[in-house]
Design a protein around this motif. Structure first.
Motif, PDB file in Angstrom:
ATOM      1  N   ASP A 359       0.838  -1.205   0.000  1.00 29.28           N
ATOM      2  CA  ASP A 359       0.000   0.000   0.000  1.00 29.28           C
ATOM      3  C   ASP A 359       0.870   1.252   0.000  1.00 29.28           C
ATOM      4  OD1 ASP A 359      -2.122   1.759   0.236  1.00 29.28           O
ATOM      5  OD2 ASP A 359      -2.212   1.555   2.428  1.00 29.28           O
ATOM      6  N   SER A 360       0.549   2.146  -0.914  1.00 29.21           N
ATOM      7  CA  SER A 360       1.329   3.387  -1.007  1.00 29.21           C
ATOM      8  C   SER A 360       0.462   4.621  -0.807  1.00 29.21           C
ATOM      9  CB  SER A 360       2.013   3.468  -2.381  1.00 29.21           C
ATOM     10  OG  SER A 360       1.043   3.434  -3.428  1.00 29.21           O
ATOM     11  N   HIS A 361      -0.751   4.438  -0.299  1.00 31.13           N
ATOM     12  CA  HIS A 361      -1.694   5.556  -0.175  1.00 31.13           C
ATOM     13  C   HIS A 361      -1.585   6.238   1.194  1.00 31.13           C
ATOM     14  CE1 HIS A 361      -3.425   3.198  -3.496  1.00 31.13           C
ATOM     15  NE2 HIS A 361      -3.837   4.387  -3.941  1.00 31.13           N
ATOM     16  N   TYR A 362      -0.384   6.574   1.579  1.00 33.24           N
ATOM     17  CA  TYR A 362      -0.193   7.333   2.829  1.00 33.24           C
ATOM     18  C   TYR A 362       1.115   8.105   2.720  1.00 33.24           C
ATOM     19  CZ  TYR A 362       2.765   3.303   4.110  1.00 33.24           C
ATOM     20  OH  TYR A 362       3.713   2.325   4.121  1.00 33.24           O
ATOM     21  N   GLN A 363       1.204   9.162   3.495  1.00 31.87           N
ATOM     22  CA  GLN A 363       2.382  10.025   3.445  1.00 31.87           C
ATOM     23  C   GLN A 363       3.613   9.268   3.935  1.00 31.87           C
ATOM     24  OE1 GLN A 363       1.878  13.651   5.590  1.00 31.87           O
ATOM     25  NE2 GLN A 363       3.669  14.663   4.719  1.00 31.87           N
TER      26      GLN A 363
END
Length: 426
Positions: A359-363
């Motif tokens: 998952d890459s959907h975070y800062q």
């Protein structure tokens, strides 16, 4: 004794009077050998209703002139068993015939166990349930297990003829004329259940007035009226229920339409739409699967139609679906592939998820390497791009093994093999 049911009165009192079950009581067979040795061991007799389990137990004990008591594991209390044990202590030994032995609760079981081990009590348990499924291992391990088979029509005919001629317990003192057609119907419609056949005979005799010659004539019409149709030879929780369901699924898997329809008919006669529905849907996905993907939705639609219609009309959509399931090409490749994947996971063969798939959907995800270098398949010709999806430790694992059954899976096999070929370059 004449007020007791005919089936009860006609119970054998000696091993030589037992009808059927030659595999147990025939010359040289195990129960016959026990009797000849003069020693009964604790045992469990199981089989369909009316095959003579309790009768056989009683006959074995009486043949050896042993003290015998009969209890029911459901009805009789622990106190009743305590009384039996006290009687056994006074006489030195005793045969306890225990009906519905699969319903023995823990308190009664714990009480009986030491007396079985010391041979103070010889227990003969009787049940219609498979003891390997229904009886506690502590009891089962202390008993020999013997299966009684459904009686043949010839066996049942022999029992009926014996009842008609028996002077003491049967109708030997009456003038009874039983036609051949009536005899055949009583023996065949009982489905191997001697008790059912004798109950039918008893009702026929009791309800048929004597003619001018003082005879009771039982013809086919009388026999048909007196034999209630057996809906099925098992209850929905019994062992035979699962045997029929197993035969039902294996017949469909084996593409045998006639066998599948036969077992479907037996389940319909039992009124067991729930089990039919569940098994049909399972079969559509387990045994047919990708070879005919529409079989699943159509099976569900047939089940929904059957549930809305109810019996007897429910049989119509069910029959259509069963014929399709039988004659569809078969493939279990999808669920077998998943089972292989689950086996690896459960044995610890999981591995680390590749970073580009995480998952890459975070800062801050990119600073950890999450999602970096991920290739979005829709951006590539054909909607597919060569990249690794499995963890490094199992990156070359192949779970899915496509089959050639059915045009749908054949087409998928071509795509799958093309993708595998390109993956080899990773």
């Amino acid at each position: 004794m004449k007020h007791q049911p005919l089936a009860y009165r006609m119970r054998p009192t000696h091993i030589n009077e037992i009808i059927g079950q030659a595999h147990l009581v025939g010359e040289g067979k195990i129960l016959s050998r026990m009797v000849k040795a003069g020693k009964l061991a604790s045992m469990i007799l199981y089989g369909p209703p009316g095959t003579g389990k309790t009768s056989m137990a009683t006959a074995l004990a009486k043949t050896l002139k042993l003290q015998v008591r009969t209890l029911n594991a459901v009805v009789d209390k622990k106190k009743d068993m305590e009384i039996v044990v006290e009687e056994a202590k006074m006489s030195g030994s005793l045969v306890l015939i225990l009906d519905e032995v699969h319903r023995l609760d823990k308190a009664k079981q714990d009480f009986l166990l030491p007396h079985l081990e010391s041979n103070l009590i010889t227990m003969i348990g009787c049940t219609t349930s498979n003891p390997y499924h229904a009886i506690n291992p502590a009891i089962r391990s202390r008993c020999h297990i013997f299966e009684l088979k459904a009686l043949t029509p010839i066996d049942v005919k022999k029992a009926i003829q014996r009842a008609i001629t028996d002077m003491e317990n049967g109708y030997g003192n009456e003038e009874i004329i039983l036609t051949e057609e009536a005899l055949n119907h009583l023996s065949s419609s009982s489905a191997g259940d001697m008790r059912s056949a004798l109950n039918g005979l008893e009702l026929a005799v009791a309800s048929t007035p004597k003619n001018t010659n003082n005879e009771i004539v039982i013809d086919l019409e009388v026999a048909e009226e007196c034999m209630q149709r057996k809906s099925f030879s098992h209850d929905k929780d019994g062992d035979a229920h699962y045997d029929v369901l197993s035969a039902f699924q294996k017949s469909i898997r084996g593409s045998d339409v006639d066998g599948a329809l036969h077992y479907l008919g037996r389940l319909i006669e039992a009124g067991d739409l729930d089990s039919i529905a569940r098994r049909m849907i399972v079969i559509a996905y387990e045994d047919i699967g990708l070879a005919n993907p529409q079989a699943g939705p159509r099976a569900v639609a047939a089940v929904q139609a059957a549930e809305r219609l109810g019996f007897p009309e429910a049989r119509i959509p069910l029959s259509v679906a069963i014929v399709e399931l039988c004659l569809s090409p078969k493939s279990n490749s999808a669920y077998r592939a998943l089972d292989s994947a689950l086996a690896d996971i459960r044995s610890g063969k999981s591995g680390e998820i590749p970073n580009h798939l995480k998952d890459s959907h975070y800062q801050g995800a990119s600073s950890l390497g999450r999602g970096v270098d991920y290739k979005y398949p829709h951006d590539y010709p054909g909607g597919w791009v060569n990249q690794q999806y499995l963890p490094d430790s199992i990156k070359n694992k192949q779970y899915y093994k496509p089959k050639d059954t059915g045009k749908f899976e054949q087409a998928m096999k071509q795509v799958y093999e093309k993708i595998l070929k390109e993956k080899k370059s990773l």
